[in-house]
Design a protein around this motif. Sequence first.
Motif, PDB file in Angstrom:
ATOM      1  N   LEU A   1      -5.117   2.009   7.176  1.00  0.00           N
ATOM      2  CA  LEU A   1      -4.394   1.439   6.036  1.00  0.00           C
ATOM      3  C   LEU A   1      -2.940   1.901   5.969  1.00  0.00           C
ATOM      4  CD1 LEU A   1      -7.047   1.440   3.171  1.00  0.00           C
ATOM      5  CD2 LEU A   1      -6.277  -0.443   4.609  1.00  0.00           C
ATOM      6  N   GLN A   2      -2.543   2.719   6.937  1.00  0.00           N
ATOM      7  CA  GLN A   2      -1.137   3.077   7.061  1.00  0.00           C
ATOM      8  C   GLN A   2      -0.478   2.324   8.215  1.00  0.00           C
ATOM      9  OE1 GLN A   2      -1.503   7.460   7.179  1.00  0.00           O
ATOM     10  NE2 GLN A   2      -0.483   7.483   5.177  1.00  0.00           N
ATOM     11  N   ALA A   3      -1.244   1.429   8.842  1.00  0.00           N
ATOM     12  CA  ALA A   3      -0.708   0.608   9.934  1.00  0.00           C
ATOM     13  C   ALA A   3       0.244  -0.443   9.365  1.00  0.00           C
ATOM     14  CB  ALA A   3      -1.847  -0.041  10.708  1.00  0.00           C
ATOM     15  N   LYS A   4       0.829  -1.218  10.262  1.00  0.00           N
ATOM     16  CA  LYS A   4       1.873  -2.169   9.871  1.00  0.00           C
ATOM     17  C   LYS A   4       1.384  -3.181   8.852  1.00  0.00           C
ATOM     18  CE  LYS A   4       5.217  -5.440  11.831  1.00  0.00           C
ATOM     19  NZ  LYS A   4       5.737  -6.064  13.072  1.00  0.00           N
ATOM     20  N   GLY A   5       0.194  -3.726   9.045  1.00  0.00           N
ATOM     21  CA  GLY A   5      -0.321  -4.710   8.094  1.00  0.00           C
ATOM     22  C   GLY A   5       0.369  -6.061   8.222  1.00  0.00           C
ATOM     23  N   PRO A   6       0.549  -6.796   7.114  1.00  0.00           N
ATOM     24  CA  PRO A   6       0.221  -6.357   5.752  1.00  0.00           C
ATOM     25  C   PRO A   6      -1.262  -6.497   5.440  1.00  0.00           C
ATOM     26  CG  PRO A   6       1.141  -8.563   5.687  1.00  0.00           C
ATOM     27  CD  PRO A   6       1.219  -8.125   7.126  1.00  0.00           C
ATOM     28  N   PHE A   7      -1.696  -5.680   4.464  1.00  0.00           N
ATOM     29  CA  PHE A   7      -3.059  -5.739   3.956  1.00  0.00           C
ATOM     30  C   PHE A   7      -3.010  -5.894   2.439  1.00  0.00           C
ATOM     31  CE2 PHE A   7      -3.197  -2.821   7.658  1.00  0.00           C
ATOM     32  CZ  PHE A   7      -4.037  -3.547   8.486  1.00  0.00           C
ATOM     33  N   THR A   8      -4.069  -6.472   1.915  1.00  0.00           N
ATOM     34  CA  THR A   8      -4.249  -6.518   0.463  1.00  0.00           C
ATOM     35  C   THR A   8      -5.485  -5.704   0.133  1.00  0.00           C
ATOM     36  OG1 THR A   8      -3.249  -8.704   0.296  1.00  0.00           O
ATOM     37  CG2 THR A   8      -4.610  -7.985  -1.549  1.00  0.00           C
ATOM     38  N   VAL A   9      -5.322  -4.730  -0.748  1.00  0.00           N
ATOM     39  CA  VAL A   9      -6.427  -3.847  -1.132  1.00  0.00           C
ATOM     40  C   VAL A   9      -6.788  -4.111  -2.593  1.00  0.00           C
ATOM     41  CG1 VAL A   9      -7.199  -1.462  -1.392  1.00  0.00           C
ATOM     42  CG2 VAL A   9      -5.687  -2.076   0.504  1.00  0.00           C
ATOM     43  N   PHE A  10      -8.047  -4.449  -2.812  1.00  0.00           N
ATOM     44  CA  PHE A  10      -8.579  -4.554  -4.167  1.00  0.00           C
ATOM     45  C   PHE A  10      -9.176  -3.184  -4.474  1.00  0.00           C
ATOM     46  CE2 PHE A  10      -8.427  -8.780  -2.394  1.00  0.00           C
ATOM     47  CZ  PHE A  10      -7.783  -9.486  -3.402  1.00  0.00           C
ATOM     48  N   ALA A  11      -8.407  -2.376  -5.187  1.00  0.00           N
ATOM     49  CA  ALA A  11      -8.666  -0.944  -5.271  1.00  0.00           C
ATOM     50  C   ALA A  11      -9.417  -0.570  -6.549  1.00  0.00           C
ATOM     51  CB  ALA A  11      -7.332  -0.181  -5.218  1.00  0.00           C
TER      52      ALA A  11
END
Length: 322
Positions: free
Chosen positions: A81-91
């Motif tokens: 989750l520190q990679a380039k991504g982008p990611f969307t996290v439903f936290a």
Amino acid sequence: MRMFLFLSLASLFLSAPSLEAQCGSKKTAHQAYKQHTERQTVAYHDNHRTHRPDLVETALANGNFKTLTTALGSAGLVSALQAKGPFTVFAPSDAAFDKLPAGTVQSLLRPENREALTAILTYHVVKGAYNAERVTRQSGAATLNGQRLPFDTASGVRVGRASVVQADIHTANGIIHVIDEVLLPSDQNLVQVAAGTGDFETLIAAAKAAQLDGLLANQGPFTVFAPTDDAFAKLPKGTVQNLLKPENRNQLAEILKYHVVKGRVFADEAVGVGSAHAVNGDDLQFRLREGRLNVNQAKIVASDVQAQNGVIHIIDRVLLPN
């Protein structure tokens, strides 16, 4: 004496660098100095540029995601989750984790349950940048877990069973939406999910007779277009009983394989692709008729039923290959 002086001057002239060489040397030195200054300037700005935190750093700084960040560490997902991504996290917030039955979090954090913990956490992550506007425009999205996360805007913004209580926390490599429940993916395989509904007794019996139940339980992911018991009952009288005979196992297997596609094909994707290659080698055609998705001549009466190793679409008739 004059001859000596002349020779000395000539020697000095010949040994001195030419005007062109001197100018070139000064030019080279100037360029080198300029490049050195530019490098120092870039380095200065790099060192003093404001650092924008990534997803994990943002969660840590927030203070409301202690359980989530601890779980990410236990599952070995921090670097992902520190990679380039982008990611969307439903936290899920700490309060969301507190809603789970007592002892659930502690059990999931044990090393022997790392696989289950990873499956749950990756079910909260979608590849790509899904801001609130995009979430409200889509019916769902596939997660890093592989299973699909449904979106619903009928009453607020809901993701699965959870409500979004804070949206659009932007980070260096993605977006965080805070939710009030922990999302739990299906932990049952395709056969278990089908058996649990009570509507697929004939299909399960046929899968066992064709020796395909092990494949559908332990491998995948697969997409299964599953005829109900009522769908099998529409076949001519005696057809099912005949197919279940050992000598007709190969024919039965071909029919069942025509209902299976490798990989997960969700309903909205099926509309876009138009067709899919079944495991038996034939193609299945997808069409919208009267607002309902059809596969060949069968209506899909319920779609996107999740399983740990695939997805089920329930259909109202048995598909017969050529």
